[in-house]
Design a protein around this motif. Structure first.
Motif, mmCIF file in Angstrom:
data_model
loop_
_atom_site.group_PDB
_atom_site.id
_atom_site.type_symbol
_atom_site.label_atom_id
_atom_site.label_comp_id
_atom_site.label_asym_id
_atom_site.label_seq_id
_atom_site.Cartn_x
_atom_site.Cartn_y
_atom_site.Cartn_z
ATOM 1 N N HIS A 184 -3.535 5.571 4.539
ATOM 2 C CA HIS A 184 -4.977 5.687 4.291
ATOM 3 C C HIS A 184 -5.535 6.802 5.155
ATOM 4 O O HIS A 184 -5.157 6.967 6.314
ATOM 5 N N THR A 204 0.843 -1.183 0.000
ATOM 6 C CA THR A 204 0.000 0.000 0.000
ATOM 7 C C THR A 204 0.887 1.244 0.000
ATOM 8 O O THR A 204 1.573 1.511 0.978
ATOM 9 N N GLN A 244 -17.187 -2.202 4.601
ATOM 10 C CA GLN A 244 -16.401 -2.848 3.562
ATOM 11 C C GLN A 244 -15.113 -3.446 4.153
ATOM 12 O O GLN A 244 -14.529 -2.887 5.068
ATOM 13 N N PRO A 245 -14.668 -4.602 3.618
ATOM 14 C CA PRO A 245 -13.394 -5.157 4.076
ATOM 15 C C PRO A 245 -12.232 -4.285 3.615
ATOM 16 O O PRO A 245 -12.196 -3.833 2.463
ATOM 17 N N CYS A 246 -11.289 -4.051 4.508
ATOM 18 C CA CYS A 246 -10.120 -3.224 4.208
ATOM 19 C C CYS A 246 -8.861 -4.012 4.537
ATOM 20 O O CYS A 246 -8.823 -4.770 5.507
ATOM 21 N N ARG A 247 -7.825 -3.785 3.743
ATOM 22 C CA ARG A 247 -6.556 -4.468 3.972
ATOM 23 C C ARG A 247 -5.427 -3.564 3.505
ATOM 24 O O ARG A 247 -5.486 -2.981 2.420
ATOM 25 N N TRP A 248 -4.385 -3.467 4.349
ATOM 26 C CA TRP A 248 -3.209 -2.687 4.011
ATOM 27 C C TRP A 248 -1.976 -3.555 4.191
ATOM 28 O O TRP A 248 -1.897 -4.360 5.129
ATOM 29 N N ASP A 268 -9.548 8.668 5.644
ATOM 30 C CA ASP A 268 -10.926 8.979 5.276
ATOM 31 C C ASP A 268 -11.620 9.590 6.483
ATOM 32 O O ASP A 268 -10.968 9.961 7.464
ATOM 33 N N ALA A 286 -5.853 -6.029 8.478
ATOM 34 C CA ALA A 286 -7.127 -6.206 7.787
ATOM 35 C C ALA A 286 -8.262 -6.046 8.784
ATOM 36 O O ALA A 286 -8.216 -6.579 9.898
ATOM 37 N N THR A 325 -12.797 -4.616 9.083
ATOM 38 C CA THR A 325 -14.013 -4.137 8.446
ATOM 39 C C THR A 325 -14.167 -2.647 8.729
ATOM 40 O O THR A 325 -14.045 -2.211 9.886
ATOM 41 N N HIS A 326 -14.419 -1.869 7.696
ATOM 42 C CA HIS A 326 -14.528 -0.430 7.866
ATOM 43 C C HIS A 326 -15.658 -0.113 8.842
ATOM 44 O O HIS A 326 -16.766 -0.645 8.717
#
Length: 229
Positions: free
Chosen positions: A15, A2, A214-218, A17, A206, A208-209
């Motif tokens: 990231h 990432t 939504q699933p998130c992964r960095w 948001d 990893a 869940t937002h």
């Protein structure tokens, strides 16, 4: 991998948001303020200079580098804190340990360490294995590569802490007889001197937002090598 979106006061931001921030914490930087004015500099303080509503939901040891998530606002902090407490956040670390652990016999190539841990109060901030009073602690590990670090043979491991005790990975590996190189608390002699820093890095995160579900992964690979330290 990432890629970073920005760098805030030496901290790469992977990231950002309205609900959360993910950063790559440098080794040697506190996650939260310590006691005393000389320990005020930390991830939380630096991030809050750019995003005032940033809040801590978990920590990394000062000597550990890698992925760390912060919430934005009370609601996101509460949701993420619950996710961490319920073990719905998946973390993967990479470490270089002294010696060569015996190959795991499990079909998936992973080994398990289940040793109960407790804070070693007379020697804080250390923790220790304590079969009578310790809390259940579980680490999964998988060998990645054999490496040469100065006079030592060492092994690069992938680690998954399935519980979240203080210094869990460091204590479990030291208890196996394979301390993490450069560890100022749990390694001794050549293993401690083999690297200028603790060779432990939070490489994958990893979850869940907390807002959109939504699933998130960095992913943030470890940069240490036998030549770079």
């Amino acid at each position: 991998m990432t890629p970073p979106r920005a760098v805030w006061d030496g901290i790469p931001v992977l990231h950002l948001d309205d609900a959360l921030i993910v950063v790559d914490k440098p080794a040697g930087l506190l996650a939260v303020p310590g006691r005393g004015a000389d320990k005020a500099d930390c991830v939380a303080a630096r991030v809050q200079r750019h995003v005032p509503d940033a809040r801590i939901v978990h920590r990394l040891d000062m000597d550990t580098s890698g992925l760390m998530v912060l919430a934005r606002g009370a609601a996101a902090q509460r949701a993420l804190s619950i996710a961490f407490a319920e073990r719905r956040v998946h973390k993967t670390y990479v470490a270089i340990v002294a010696g060569v652990p015996l190959p795991p016999e499990a079909p998936d190539g992973c080994g398990d360490v289940r040793l109960p841990l407790i804070v070693d109060w007379p020697r804080r901030p250390r923790s220790k294995v304590d079969f009578r009073h310790g809390k259940p602690s579980h680490t999964r590990w998988r060998p990645l590569a054999l490496e040469r670090w100065g006079p030592l043979w060492a092994t690069r491991l992938e680690l998954q802490p399935l519980t979240g005790r203080s210094h869990q990975l460091r204590v479990h590996l030291a208890a196996l007889g394979h301390p993490i190189l450069g560890d100022p608390l749990y390694a001794e002699g050549a293993a401690r001197k083999a690297a200028p820093r603790l060779l432990l890095h939070a490489a994958e995160l990893a979850l869940t937002h907390p807002v959109n579900g939504q699933p998130c992964r960095w992913v943030c690979p470890a940069t240490f090598s036998a030549t770079s330290g």
